[in-house]
Enzyme design. Structure first.
Site, PDB file in Angstrom:
ATOM      1  N   TYR A  75       0.200  13.224  40.994  1.00  0.00           N
ATOM      2  CA  TYR A  75      -0.601  14.129  40.183  1.00  0.00           C
ATOM      3  C   TYR A  75      -0.837  13.573  38.784  1.00  0.00           C
ATOM      4  CZ  TYR A  75      -0.993  18.258  43.167  1.00  0.00           C
ATOM      5  OH  TYR A  75      -1.331  19.137  44.149  1.00  0.00           O
TER       6      TYR A  75
ATOM      7  N   LYS B 140       8.543   9.767  52.367  1.00  0.00           N
ATOM      8  CA  LYS B 140       8.198   8.810  53.415  1.00  0.00           C
ATOM      9  C   LYS B 140       8.713   7.431  53.013  1.00  0.00           C
ATOM     10  CE  LYS B 140       4.601   8.625  56.086  1.00  0.00           C
ATOM     11  NZ  LYS B 140       5.105   8.692  57.488  1.00  0.00           N
TER      12      LYS B 140
ATOM     13  N   ASP C 229       6.214  13.781  57.332  1.00  0.00           N
ATOM     14  CA  ASP C 229       5.345  14.166  58.448  1.00  0.00           C
ATOM     15  C   ASP C 229       6.137  14.936  59.509  1.00  0.00           C
ATOM     16  OD1 ASP C 229       6.765  11.833  58.994  1.00  0.00           O
ATOM     17  OD2 ASP C 229       5.162  10.885  60.156  1.00  0.00           O
TER      18      ASP C 229
ATOM     19  N   ASP D 155       3.196  20.331  47.527  1.00  0.00           N
ATOM     20  CA  ASP D 155       1.963  21.119  47.487  1.00  0.00           C
ATOM     21  C   ASP D 155       1.529  21.476  48.906  1.00  0.00           C
ATOM     22  OD1 ASP D 155      -0.410  22.265  46.390  1.00  0.00           O
ATOM     23  OD2 ASP D 155      -1.491  20.432  46.917  1.00  0.00           O
TER      24      ASP D 155
ATOM     25  N   ASP E  30       1.949  25.319  51.133  1.00  0.00           N
ATOM     26  CA  ASP E  30       0.857  26.080  51.758  1.00  0.00           C
ATOM     27  C   ASP E  30       1.177  26.371  53.226  1.00  0.00           C
ATOM     28  OD1 ASP E  30      -0.697  26.159  49.462  1.00  0.00           O
ATOM     29  OD2 ASP E  30      -2.547  25.595  50.504  1.00  0.00           O
TER      30      ASP E  30
HETATM   31  C1  IPM Z   1      -1.004  24.778  43.645  1.00  0.00           C
HETATM   32  C2  IPM Z   1      -2.459  24.435  43.546  1.00  0.00           C
HETATM   33  C3  IPM Z   1      -2.660  23.437  42.407  1.00  0.00           C
HETATM   34  C4  IPM Z   1      -1.946  22.176  42.790  1.00  0.00           C
HETATM   35  C5  IPM Z   1      -4.112  23.169  42.021  1.00  0.00           C
HETATM   36  C6  IPM Z   1      -4.860  24.429  41.678  1.00  0.00           C
HETATM   37  C7  IPM Z   1      -4.212  22.170  40.897  1.00  0.00           C
HETATM   38  O1  IPM Z   1      -2.936  23.983  44.743  1.00  0.00           O
HETATM   39  O2  IPM Z   1      -0.425  25.244  42.654  1.00  0.00           O
HETATM   40  O3  IPM Z   1      -0.423  24.592  44.714  1.00  0.00           O
HETATM   41  O4  IPM Z   1      -2.489  21.318  43.505  1.00  0.00           O
HETATM   42  O5  IPM Z   1      -0.804  22.015  42.362  1.00  0.00           O
HETATM   43 MN    MN Z   2      -1.470  24.023  46.379  1.00  0.00          MN
END
Ligand code: IPM
Ligand code: MN
Length: 379
Positions: A142, A193, A226, A250, A254
């Site tokens: 990042y 990884k 993975d 990240d 999700d």
């Molecule tokens: C998160 C989001 C952010 C990230 C974006 C909005 C920059 O996806 O907080 O998970 O990638 O960290």
């Molecule tokens: Mn995210």
């Protein structure tokens, strides 16, 4: 009671709608002597860009530095797809994380019993799930330099992102993982990884050494990222605390979010180091879901992740564990009573809007608080 200074940054899309429910909760807590919160509010993301031409202003950064905690909604949306990269809405959030040095991002994935059927996975796989994805938040790909697209001249361009980690960055996130695990089921799964990445080799080495040196009482497991992704949807209950770098964290968070029924359910805390002098730490609390531009402005967004993020602020910034537990309990009860926003609706439940859901949680909280004070009087 100590006064806590909060900076609210609602942001874009559904951000302001879900933040309105946090304001309702804060007002209720202030009015009932359950807290003394001073709130300030500023723009961030696309809405800040529209007014000031940047994703966050210096003035707001100053306020964030001075606040006891930042409560953040969401940023971004198609409206700002064309704006220059360094002032895109997300840049505001990334700058807050980087400048406040919020390196530890705690993302709990808890499946409320009432929602076990909303998950895309089978009930027995997710029922009772309670895991934490701990994501490193200020390093890795990042922020690594160089981060650039160069023109090679022959109709070709080259894009470079840099994945970089130093020992101290891995060690401090590892420490947070082991400390969290000790208060839970005492297990850490570290993921990288190392079979293809040097940062993975170092990550593995540093976590293993830290474990041996200081945390050998905690069970430690290493899984390649993975394979871990696969395990997370196959049998998530094998995990307790998963510690991952910025990018893997990240993605995995999700995935973990959706196990719980909806992305609209997941809160998060982003924490800095504890200051040895003041014993305080910088912190930002935000829902894992984004700005959901497709449903913004319609009053149908799920405010639970945002409310639960505020509960995390009570837990991690203000040591108000009892109130944090009460908010979590109120949320679980409201769901058990059958209230649902559109994203988590199922047969036989009552679909409500953002404000109704927020109000239901506050009312349930009021009931729980009264109940416990009556119980105290009877003793
Ligand atoms: C998160 C989001 C952010 C990230 C974006 C909005 C920059 O996806 O907080 O998970 O990638 O960290
Ligand atoms: Mn995210």
């Amino acid at each position: 009671m100590a006064t806590h200074k909060l900076l609210l940054l609602p942001g874009d899309g559904i951000g302001p709608e879900v933040m309105a429910e946090v304001k309702r909760l804060i007002a209720w807590m202030n009015a009932h002597g359950l807290g003394a919160f001073d709130i300030e509010e500023s723009l961030v993301g696309g809405s800040c860009y529209d007014k000031h031409g940047v994703a966050i202003t210096e003035e707001t950064m100053g306020k964030a530095e001075r606040a006891d905690a930042v409560i953040f909604g969401a940023v971004g949306g198609p409206k700002w797809d064309g704006v220059p990269y360094d002032v895109r809405p997300e840049a505001g959030l990334l700058r807050l994380r980087k400048d406040l040095q919020l390196f530890a991002n705690i993302r709990p994935a808890v499946c409320y019993p009432a929602l076990a059927d909303s998950s895309s996975l089978k009930r027995e796989v997710v029922e009772g799930l309670d895991i934490i994805i701990l994501r490193e938040l200020t390093g890795g790909v990042y922020f690594g330099e160089p981060k650039i697209i160069t023109d090679l001249g022959n109709n070709q361009k080259r894009a470079v992102d840099t994945q970089v980690y130093d020992t101290y960055e891995i060690e401090r996130i590892g420490r947070v993982a082991f400390e969290l695990a000790r208060k839970r089921r005492n297990k850490v799964t570290s993921t990288e990884k190392r079979n293809v990445m040097k940062t993975g080799v170092l990550w593995h080495e540093v976590i293993a050494a830290l474990h041996k040196r200081e945390y050998s009482d905690v069970q430690l497991e290493h899984q390649l990222a993975d394979a871990l992704g696969m395990q997370l949807v196959r049998w998530p209950k094998q995990f307790d605390v998963i510690v991952a770098d910025n990018l893997f964290g990240d993605m995995l968070s999700d995935v973990a979010a959706t196990l719980t029924g909806s992305l609209g359910m997941l809160p998060s805390a982003s924490l800095g180091e504890v200051d040895p002098k003041t014993r305080k730490r910088k912190a930002l609390y935000e829902p894992v879901h984004g700005s959901a531009p497709d449903i913004a402005g319609r009053g149908i967004a799920n405010p639970i992740a945002m409310l639960a993020s505020f509960a995390m602020a009570l837990r991690y910034s203000f040591n108000r564990l009892k109130e944090a537990d009460l908010i979590d309990e109120a949320i679980a009860n409201v769901l058990a009573k059958g209230y649902r926003t559109a994203d988590i609706k199922s047969d036989g439940t009552q679909v409500v809007g953002t404000a109704e859901m927020g109000e239901a949680v506050v009312q349930e909280l009021e009931r729980l608080v009264e109940q416990s004070s009556q119980a105290r009087q009877q003793r």
